[in-house]
Design an enzyme around this catalytic site. Structure first.
Site, short mmCIF file in Angstrom:
data_model
loop_
_atom_site.label_atom_id
_atom_site.label_comp_id
_atom_site.label_asym_id
_atom_site.label_seq_id
_atom_site.Cartn_x
_atom_site.Cartn_y
_atom_site.Cartn_z
N GLU A 132 77.59 -23.62 51.06
CA GLU A 132 77.16 -25.03 50.95
C GLU A 132 76.83 -25.62 52.31
O GLU A 132 76.41 -26.78 52.38
CB GLU A 132 78.27 -25.85 50.26
N ASN A 140 84.59 -21.34 58.20
CA ASN A 140 85.81 -22.01 58.63
C ASN A 140 87.00 -21.39 57.92
O ASN A 140 87.39 -21.84 56.85
CB ASN A 140 85.76 -23.50 58.32
N HIS A 168 80.78 -20.29 53.95
CA HIS A 168 80.48 -21.54 53.26
C HIS A 168 79.00 -21.66 52.92
O HIS A 168 78.22 -22.20 53.70
CB HIS A 168 80.93 -22.74 54.10
N CYS A 175 85.69 -19.47 50.00
CA CYS A 175 86.69 -19.57 51.08
C CYS A 175 88.13 -19.48 50.55
O CYS A 175 88.52 -18.41 50.14
CB CYS A 175 86.44 -20.80 51.94
N GLN A 210 89.83 -16.29 48.63
CA GLN A 210 91.08 -15.64 49.03
C GLN A 210 92.06 -15.59 47.86
O GLN A 210 92.70 -14.56 47.60
CB GLN A 210 91.70 -16.39 50.21
N PHE A 259 92.30 -17.16 57.67
CA PHE A 259 92.86 -16.02 56.94
C PHE A 259 91.72 -15.19 56.36
O PHE A 259 90.56 -15.61 56.34
CB PHE A 259 93.77 -16.52 55.81
N1 LIG Z 1 87.69 -23.25 54.42
C1 LIG Z 1 88.70 -22.75 53.74
O1 LIG Z 1 88.75 -22.79 52.52
C2 LIG Z 1 89.83 -22.17 54.55
C3 LIG Z 1 90.71 -21.23 53.79
C4 LIG Z 1 92.05 -20.94 54.46
N2 LIG Z 1 92.82 -22.15 54.60
C5 LIG Z 1 91.84 -20.26 55.78
O2 LIG Z 1 92.05 -20.87 56.83
O3 LIG Z 1 91.47 -19.12 55.85
#
Ligand SMILES: NC(=O)CC[C@H](N)C(=O)O
Length: 378
Positions: free
Chosen positions: A353, A310, A351, A268, A272, A313
């Site tokens: 996990e 979740n 995710h 996640c 990124q 971005f």
């Molecule tokens: N679950 C996360 O790691 C979210 C990653 C980043 N904050 C986003 O909203 O895309």
């Protein structure tokens, strides 16, 4: 007690606070999971986000001691159609309203969550205020519009650790230090050792890394490369976390160096940051992906996974021909994962996990272990 949710675009909803008087602000998003509210509330990636659950009845299995993803709640507020005040479950220790009150978090119920969700789907996630104060909707709308935007928000400092720690199976334990150098846990020589960068990690990631028999040392987001070199790990893991990845320039510069030295995996926010460190760019999705039923195709195995997601971005790596797309989101065709064509580097946007969610993607952790062990992505 009457409470109003006001959005920055002038839309507002009147409902009731089920946590007493108060006010909360943040980015309003929706989550399509039918369960998992305790994991959602304690997931540090939700810092600064007020979550609207689309399932109409929330709280019926109460709150237990096991389903937490960190030591506290990070969402400023929870928005539901109806909150169950009398939970029934053998693991339940507390009701959802009591849990939120104990953490000083607002709970709003009695609004049309379907109308709110449709509004956010059409117009995108936006800033909002929930308040029981004696203010007009227009005054609250103005307050919502004055909140900082999620785009450009550096939120990791609010949730990330300041010091290195070990994972003892149930929670973090401060690492033994030699000056500014943390030491590996005792008796871990000969095991596979991984340095985990914690930008707001979910505990289920640590649980599953540990379940792969990896020795874990967790470090803050700007833990310097010269100390990593002294520790000589077998691999690096980059965690999830809140906010806009593009703001984390120091962490990105560190990752860029680490990619030249060690096998690196990420989930996640970690995915990124890795994408940006390797030359990609990030952009904001309209309303993000928040739920536990998002279909993803693994292009290595050609299998479809139903995944927990979740994120607000996403990264664009399409101009980087040394990276290979490995996972695709089948709802909107956005990037869900990549690997480096010649180096031991891979990551996913969703995710694996779960916590909450299905376990289809849990093979990620075995794949990560194999990469750390062999130096190759398989
Ligand atoms: N679950 C996360 O790691 C979210 C990653 C980043 N904050 C986003 O909203 O895309």
């Amino acid at each position: 007690m009457k409470a109003i949710l006001a959005l920055e675009d002038g839309t507002w909803f009147a409902g009731q606070s089920f946590t007493g008087p108060g006010e909360a602000g943040g980015e309003v998003i929706f989550n399509t999971g039918m369960s998992g509210y305790q994991e959602i509330l304690t997931d540090p990636s939700y810092y600064g986000q007020m979550v609207c659950m689309t399932y109409p009845l929330i709280g019926n299995y109460g709150v237990n001691l096991e389903d937490v993803e960190s030591s506290r709640i990070h969402c400023p507020a929870l928005i539901v159609k109806e909150c169950c005040k009398e939970p029934s479950n053998w693991r339940s220790k507390e009701s959802l309203p009591d849990y939120l009150k104990r953490h000083g978090i607002m709970g709003l119920e009695g609004i049309d969550t379907r109308a709110l969700t449709r509004h956010l789907r059409i117009h995108g996630a936006m800033r909002g205020i929930i308040s029981t104060a004696d203010l007009t909707p227009e005054e609250l709308v103005a307050k919502a519009a004055a909140l900082p935007s999620m785009e450009g928000a550096n939120l990791v400092d609010f949730v990330a650790p300041k010091e290195p720690y070990y994972w003892d199976g149930t929670g973090p334990v401060p690492a033994t230090m030699d000056g500014d150098l943390p030491l590996w846990p005792e008796n871990s020589e000969g095991s596979l050792r991984v340095i985990v960068y914690d930008y707001g990690i979910k505990w289920n990631i640590l649980r599953l890394l540990a379940a792969e028999n990896l020795t874990i040392l967790v470090v803050p987001p700007t833990f310097p490369v010269h100390l990593v070199k002294k520790l000589a790990p077998n691999g690096i893991f980059l965690s999830n976390g809140p906010g806009d990845p593009a703001t984390l320039t120091e962490a990105i510069a560190i990752i860029r160096e680490l990619c030249e030295l060690y096998p690196v995996g990420g989930i996640c926010l970690g995915h990124q940051l890795l994408g940006i460190a390797l030359g990609g760019t990030s952009f904001k999705l309209k309303f993000g992906h928040h739920g536990i039923n998002h279909p993803v195709r693994d292009d290595i195995t050609r299998k479809i996974e139903i995944s927990s997601q979740n994120h607000g971005f996403c990264v664009d790596i399409s101009n980087l021909d040394f990276l290979e797309l490995t996972h695709l989101n089948l709802n909107d065709q956005t990037l869900e994962g990549f690997r480096h064509k010649t180096k031991p580097i891979f990551s996913v946007q969703h995710h694996p996990e779960a916590g909450p969610g299905p376990h289809d993607s849990q093979y990620f952790f075995a794949r990560f272990r194999r990469m750390v062990e062999t130096g190759q992505v398989q």
